[in-house]
Structures are given as structure tokens and as C-alpha cells.
Scaffold this active site. Structure first.
Site, PDB file in Angstrom:
ATOM      1  N   THR A  56      -6.373 -24.634  -0.050  1.00 48.42           N
ATOM      2  CA  THR A  56      -7.749 -24.156   0.110  1.00 48.42           C
ATOM      3  C   THR A  56      -8.611 -25.239   0.748  1.00 48.42           C
ATOM      4  O   THR A  56      -8.345 -26.436   0.603  1.00 48.42           O
ATOM      5  CB  THR A  56      -8.379 -23.816  -1.257  1.00 48.42           C
ATOM      6  OG1 THR A  56      -8.467 -25.018  -2.031  1.00 48.42           O
ATOM      7  CG2 THR A  56      -7.546 -22.798  -2.011  1.00 48.42           C
ATOM      8  N   THR A  61      -8.635 -29.390   1.020  1.00 53.58           N
ATOM      9  CA  THR A  61      -7.241 -29.770   0.772  1.00 53.58           C
ATOM     10  C   THR A  61      -6.367 -29.272   1.920  1.00 53.58           C
ATOM     11  O   THR A  61      -5.512 -29.999   2.444  1.00 53.58           O
ATOM     12  CB  THR A  61      -6.743 -29.182  -0.559  1.00 53.58           C
ATOM     13  OG1 THR A  61      -7.627 -29.574  -1.600  1.00 53.58           O
ATOM     14  CG2 THR A  61      -5.337 -29.671  -0.862  1.00 53.58           C
ATOM     15  N   LYS A 100     -12.803 -18.034  -4.027  1.00 56.77           N
ATOM     16  CA  LYS A 100     -11.667 -18.192  -3.107  1.00 56.77           C
ATOM     17  C   LYS A 100     -10.332 -17.945  -3.807  1.00 56.77           C
ATOM     18  O   LYS A 100      -9.406 -17.400  -3.213  1.00 56.77           O
ATOM     19  CB  LYS A 100     -11.678 -19.569  -2.441  1.00 56.77           C
ATOM     20  CG  LYS A 100     -11.779 -20.764  -3.374  1.00 56.77           C
ATOM     21  CD  LYS A 100     -12.047 -22.028  -2.597  1.00 56.77           C
ATOM     22  CE  LYS A 100     -12.344 -23.195  -3.529  1.00 56.77           C
ATOM     23  NZ  LYS A 100     -12.801 -24.385  -2.792  1.00 56.77           N
ATOM     24  N   ASP A 108     -16.562 -26.616 -11.805  1.00 57.31           N
ATOM     25  CA  ASP A 108     -15.439 -25.884 -11.211  1.00 57.31           C
ATOM     26  C   ASP A 108     -15.160 -24.615 -12.031  1.00 57.31           C
ATOM     27  O   ASP A 108     -15.121 -24.663 -13.257  1.00 57.31           O
ATOM     28  CB  ASP A 108     -14.200 -26.785 -11.196  1.00 57.31           C
ATOM     29  CG  ASP A 108     -13.195 -26.383 -10.137  1.00 57.31           C
ATOM     30  OD1 ASP A 108     -13.061 -25.170  -9.884  1.00 57.31           O
ATOM     31  OD2 ASP A 108     -12.539 -27.285  -9.575  1.00 57.31           O
ATOM     32  N   LYS A 125     -16.524 -60.851 -36.115  1.00 61.75           N
ATOM     33  CA  LYS A 125     -15.317 -60.760 -36.920  1.00 61.75           C
ATOM     34  C   LYS A 125     -15.419 -59.506 -37.774  1.00 61.75           C
ATOM     35  O   LYS A 125     -16.391 -59.324 -38.492  1.00 61.75           O
ATOM     36  CB  LYS A 125     -15.186 -62.007 -37.809  1.00 61.75           C
ATOM     37  CG  LYS A 125     -13.807 -62.214 -38.411  1.00 61.75           C
ATOM     38  CD  LYS A 125     -12.770 -62.605 -37.347  1.00 61.75           C
ATOM     39  CE  LYS A 125     -11.464 -63.058 -37.964  1.00 61.75           C
ATOM     40  NZ  LYS A 125     -11.575 -64.381 -38.622  1.00 61.75           N
ATOM     41  N   HIS A 126     -14.423 -58.641 -37.679  1.00 57.72           N
ATOM     42  CA  HIS A 126     -14.401 -57.395 -38.447  1.00 57.72           C
ATOM     43  C   HIS A 126     -15.677 -56.597 -38.229  1.00 57.72           C
ATOM     44  O   HIS A 126     -16.276 -56.077 -39.169  1.00 57.72           O
ATOM     45  CB  HIS A 126     -14.174 -57.679 -39.933  1.00 57.72           C
ATOM     46  CG  HIS A 126     -12.868 -58.352 -40.203  1.00 57.72           C
ATOM     47  ND1 HIS A 126     -12.529 -58.869 -41.425  1.00 57.72           N
ATOM     48  CD2 HIS A 126     -11.791 -58.588 -39.405  1.00 57.72           C
ATOM     49  CE1 HIS A 126     -11.319 -59.403 -41.365  1.00 57.72           C
ATOM     50  NE2 HIS A 126     -10.857 -59.240 -40.145  1.00 57.72           N
ATOM     51  N   ASN A 129     -25.491 -53.532 -46.681  1.00 55.36           N
ATOM     52  CA  ASN A 129     -26.820 -54.121 -46.596  1.00 55.36           C
ATOM     53  C   ASN A 129     -26.756 -55.422 -45.790  1.00 55.36           C
ATOM     54  O   ASN A 129     -25.867 -56.235 -46.009  1.00 55.36           O
ATOM     55  CB  ASN A 129     -27.356 -54.414 -47.988  1.00 55.36           C
ATOM     56  CG  ASN A 129     -27.745 -53.159 -48.749  1.00 55.36           C
ATOM     57  OD1 ASN A 129     -28.451 -52.328 -48.215  1.00 55.36           O
ATOM     58  ND2 ASN A 129     -27.321 -53.042 -49.995  1.00 55.36           N
ATOM     59  N   HIS A 151     -23.708 -48.356 -41.351  1.00 54.28           N
ATOM     60  CA  HIS A 151     -22.672 -48.194 -42.373  1.00 54.28           C
ATOM     61  C   HIS A 151     -21.272 -48.233 -41.769  1.00 54.28           C
ATOM     62  O   HIS A 151     -21.104 -47.998 -40.589  1.00 54.28           O
ATOM     63  CB  HIS A 151     -22.871 -46.873 -43.117  1.00 54.28           C
ATOM     64  CG  HIS A 151     -24.076 -46.904 -44.020  1.00 54.28           C
ATOM     65  ND1 HIS A 151     -25.203 -46.148 -43.787  1.00 54.28           N
ATOM     66  CD2 HIS A 151     -24.329 -47.619 -45.138  1.00 54.28           C
ATOM     67  CE1 HIS A 151     -26.092 -46.380 -44.741  1.00 54.28           C
ATOM     68  NE2 HIS A 151     -25.599 -47.272 -45.566  1.00 54.28           N
TER      69      HIS A 151
END
Length: 530
Positions: A38, A41, A70, A129, A281-282, A424, A530
Site C-alpha cells: 500500500t 510502502t 484502503k 491507525d 541507596k534502596h 516518614n 510511600h
């Protein structure tokens, strides 16, 4: 031929991304496969000298309505959906002149890229599309007979199968491609629906769809007994998902999580104003500092908690230079992430073969909107990203003593960092550097005490005679429910406090601050994490 093999005699190709298209189509043609295509392409294939039929030859209708119509036709969908071993289906094909399509190659209009580029509403709509997803779903449903390719990376896989099976595809491959095809259309529709929700201001749509593309299959998740994988979404926010990894071993699940936390934290600091470094760290900062250079900022950040920094993540808000790189590699570091890096700095890091170096191109905007997600049993939570920044907040002095300019500057610095510490959260800071951090405690007073202890330990490690908390300011991510946490800061030597306010006991806390000679401001904004 084994029952599960299906010979490919005709292929329909309709792609937006034309990378690798011509050599792939040429290889198909050399196998005697009829090519149908098509629009653009077809032109690309014809310009390459390949014999290619127009899809209009199958439908009997020309492309129309600016290409919107198409492939939406029985001449296409019948060829994709017909079950080859079903006599009724075969009879219908013969009666209506429908030719079978054995291989579908489609990648979709670049909707996600159009949105990421900030294009207008109408441009985004035109890049939705319709025919592509319809064909993909049809071919994937009929994977018993049809192979569907939605990813350029699978071209070689298809060609390998055709070579191995004398021009046929196996059922196992067709199943794998079908799964990938449905995942692609699902992610595509998720991107469209999310964009629509944003466009109409719908913060809680009745149905929320999520989609992502596999960036990396990981050895495991948080722990070795957990499976792990990393997916990229359509969001173009700079960070670990968009960064180039220049060197080092594969990122782990925890590396990705921690690196994201580090880069989001350091992005709070405008690189045009100051150099800044965050050591994580962490997923918690263990040291953050500003400086006249990255080297100075890193050295000052490291003082806060050099023990925790071992094996940490280092994030920088400016281009990594050689001086900073030399210092960072002196201790074991898991990941360095920065917007860019000098060639000399890259060479220095390269000497540590396991150290990952990620270059994200730019910094994420801490003020930008966005969504965050968290799974729960049977569902997930979604919320807007915490894009509140302290520079935009109206700080209200609530104590008898107002903070000095130095204290006020450190307050803003500390509150930027507290936004990225698990609740906290308590952050002690002095002269643009953290000196003690208390994170993730069930009681705010415990976080305050831990931060004070960290400041004392950092002083001992540095060989200093008194705690680093002396003369520091304190930031709290949420209000003090009681005066005890504030008094713990005063006892440690802090002189000023920044907190959201809003407690039922605000008057009690303010009175305690006044009696301790502290200056205190309310932000009116909470930074729970959190």
C-alpha cells in the site's frame, strides 16, 4: 510437509517504519513470494525495482479519503481470516475471488512519536491507525495459517524460518508472533486512550489501559526467586528508561528502581544555577549536595553518609567530567547516571568494567505532569506525579523568629530532598548539602532521631569535633503531629525547620519552636512518598 507448517505464497506489507524493508522484501521475492503493498510502502518497494502489486488489485477499490480507507475490505480480511482447512471458507474465497494472504507485515502509524513530539490535536488524530490494527488482529487470530510481523526486529526471524522450512513457517513461530501482535495493538490503544484522557481532562477514566514494550528481561526481580522484566511506556520523560548505557553489566531490577529515584531527585536542582549530585541507596537519598562543580557537590554529598554510599547510585545534574569521574570511581558504585559525559570521563569509568554508565540526554522536568502507578491485589492505584516544587510555594513564617537568608536557602534545599525520601522523612541540611537523613520510619520522631544520629556519625567519620546537625535546618515531608520530633531536631543543634503544617497540634508545635529559639516556616504542601 508437517501439519503445523504453512507455506508462504503471498505477503502483504504496509509499514510506517521502513527500516530494513527493502532487503526483507527482496529476500521474500527471491523465494517466489508474491508481494502486495500500500501507499508509501509500495512506492519504496517499486523504487527498489521489486515487483509489487497494489492492494487495490485485491479489493477492486482505490485508496481513498486521504488513505483512511484502503485495506478495510473483504478482499484483504478474507485473505487473512480464511481457515485454509475449512471447506466453507475455501469455497467462499473461490466464489468471491479472494486470494489468501500468508504473511502480514505491518507496523503502525507513529501515534506515540507524534504525541511525544508535542504535535497538535488534529495531527495526533490523523496518526491513529485503523486499518493496520484491524489487519494485525485478523492475522493474529488466524495464526493457525497466517504469520503476522509487527516488529522490524523479527524480519530475520521470519527469513530464518523460511530458509529452514523450505518457504514455510511453523505454528510455534506463528503463535509467538500472534502474541506479540496483540500486545502491540493493546499498547497502541492504551497510548491512544491515555492521550485522549489527558486531552479531555479526565483524571479518572472509567477504564484505564496500560501498555509497554520490553526493554530488558532481567535475571530476577527484587529477590532471586522473583521473575523480573523492564518495560518502556510511551512517555518520553528523560531517565533510566530512555538513557543509553555506555558500559557495565546488565542493570538489575533494583538498579533500575534506584536509578530512577536518583535521577528524579537530582533533577530538582537547576543545572544552570548549580551543580548537584544525589547518592541513592534502596531508593532513598543517603547524600545530596550542591556545589560550584560536580566534584565539589559529590564530595559534599558523600560526607553525609559514606557508609551507605558504598554500592549506591550516583546521579548528576550536569555533564559528567573527568574530575568528578575520578572521585566517584574511588569507591564501589553500581550506576552513574548523568545527562551527558566527557570522553575523558567515559574512559575513566570504563576502567571499572562492572560500573554502569547511563546517559539520559537531558533532565526530567520536576514540574511536569504525569502519572505514577502501583499495583495492589486485584488492581492498581494511579495518581498524578508529585510535581510540586518548593520554589513555587508561598512559605509562611509561623514563629517569632524569621529565618535568615542562609537558613531560608537551606530550607528550600532540604525540602527539595525531602520530596524524594521515603516517609516518614526528615532531612537535615546545611550550606546546600544534606548532613543527616531519616527515612521510612513508622514514627516521625524516630526519623528525626535517626537523622540526628546520622549527622553525628558523619561528623565522627569526617574527624570533626561536633555533630553536623549543629546549625543545620530540618525539613519534614509532612507535619509534625507532636512537638517531639521538632524538639529532637532542636536538641541535635538544628536552628530552623520547614514543614507543610496542617496538624491539629500546630499551635503546640509552633510554641515549642519558639521556646527552643527555632525559626519555622510552613509550605502548605505535603510530600508523602510511600
Amino acid at each position: 510437509m508437517p501439519d503445523d507448517l504453512r507455506r508462504v505464497s503471498r505477503a502483504l506489507l504496509s509499514v510506517s517504519d521502513k527500516a530494513g524493508l527493502v532487503p526483507f522484501a527482496k529476500a521474500l521475492h527471491e523465494r517466489g513470494i508474491d508481494l502486495v503493498s500500500t501507499g508509501g510502502t509500495k512506492k519504496a518497494l517499486a523504487d527498489a525495482g521489486l515487483p509489487v502489486r497494489d492492494v487495490a488489485d485485491l479489493t477492486g477499490f482505490p485508496e481513498m479519503m486521504d488513505g483512511r480507507v484502503k485495506t478495510l475490505h473483504p478482499g484483504v480480511h478474507g485473505g487473512l481470516l480464511a481457515i485454509r482447512g475449512n471447506a466453507e471458507h475455501v469455497g467462499a474465497m473461490e466464489a468471491h475471488g479472494i486470494a489468501p494472504i500468508d504473511l502480514l507485515v505491518v507496523n503502525l502509524y507513529p501515534f506515540e512519536a507524534t504525541v511525544a513530539a508535542g504535535k497538535p490535536y488534529d495531527d495526533c488524530i490523523e496518526n491513529i491507525d485503523i486499518g493496520g490494527p484491524a489487519m494485525i488482529r485478523a492475522a493474529a487470530k488466524n495464526h493457525g495459517d497466517v504469520a503476522v510481523v509487527v516488529d522490524v526486529a523479527d524480519y530475520e526471524r521470519i527469513l530464518g524460518e523460511l530458509a529452514a522450512n523450505d518457504g514455510a513457517t511453523s505454528l510455534s513461530l506463528r503463535k509467538a508472533l500472534a502474541q506479540k501482535a496483540y500486545a502491540r495493538t493493546a499498547a497502541y490503544d492504551a497510548a491512544i486512550s491515555s492521550w485522549f484522557a489527558d486531552a479531555i481532562g479526565e483524571v479518572a477514566p472509567p477504564v484505564r489501559a496500560l501498555g509497554g514494550t520490553l526493554a530488558e528481561a532481567m535475571r530476577y526481580g527484587e529477590n532471586p526467586h522473583q521473575a523480573g522484566a523492564f518495560y518502556r511506556t510511551a512517555e518520553s520523560r528523560p531517565g533510566v528508561a530512555t538513557a543509553r548505557q555506555l558500559q557495565g553489566k546488565q542493570l538489575s531490577y533494583n538498579n533500575v528502581n534506584d536509578t530512577d529515584a536518583a535521577y528524579e531527585c537530582v533533577a530538582e536542582f537547576d543545572p544552570s544555577r548549580t551543580a548537584a549530585v544525589a547518592i541513592i541507596k534502596h531508593a532513598n537519598p543517603c547524600g545530596v549536595a550542591e556545589g560550584s562543580s560536580l566534584l565539589e557537590a559529590y564530595e559534599r554529598a558523600l560526607v553525609c553518609d559514606p557508609v551507605s554510599a558504598f554500592g549506591g547510585i550516583v546521579a548528576l545534574n550536569r555533564r559528567l567530567d573527568a574530575a568528578a569521574a575520578r572521585k566517584i570511581v574511588e569507591i564501589f558504585t553500581e550506576v552513574i547516571i548523568a545527562p551527558e559525559a566527557d570522553e575523558e570521563a567515559i574512559a575513566i569509568v570504563a576502567a571499572k568494567k562492572n560500573l554502569r554508565l547511563l546517559l539520559a540526554g537531558s533532565l526530567p522536568d520536576p514540574k511536569a505532569p504525569g502519572l505514577t502507578f502501583r499495583t495492589v491485589a486485584g488492581g492498581f492505584l494511579t495518581q498524578g506525579r508529585d510535581n510540586a516544587v518548593v520554589d513555587a510555594m508561598d512559605l509562611k513564617v509561623v514563629t517569632k523568629r524569621a529565618p535568615s537568608e542562609r537558613e531560608l536557602s537551606d530550607m528550600r534545599f532540604a525540602f527539595r530532598v525531602a520530596k524524594h525520601v521515603k516517609s516518614n522523612a526528615i532531612v537535615y541540611a546545611k550550606d546546600g548539602a544534606t548532613v543527616g537523613i531519616g527515612a521510612g520510619q513508622m514514627s516521625r520522631v524516630d526519623s528525626s532521631r535517626i537523622a540526628a544520629w546520622k549527622a553525628a556519625e558523619a561528623a565522627k567519620t569526617a574527624g570533626l569535633p561536633e555533630t553536623l546537625a549543629k546549625g543545620a535546618v530540618v525539613a519534614s515531608d509532612a507535619f509534625f503531629p507532636f512537638a517531639d520530633g521538632l524538639l529532637a531536631a532542636a536538641e541535635a543543634g538544628a536552628t530552623a525547620v520547614i514543614q507543610p503544617g496542617g496538624s491539629m497540634r500546630d499551635d503546640e508545635v509552633i510554641k515549642a519552636a519558639d521556646e527552643a529559639g527555632l525559626a519555622m516556616v510552613f509550605t502548605g504542601h505535603r510530600h508523602f512518598r510511600h
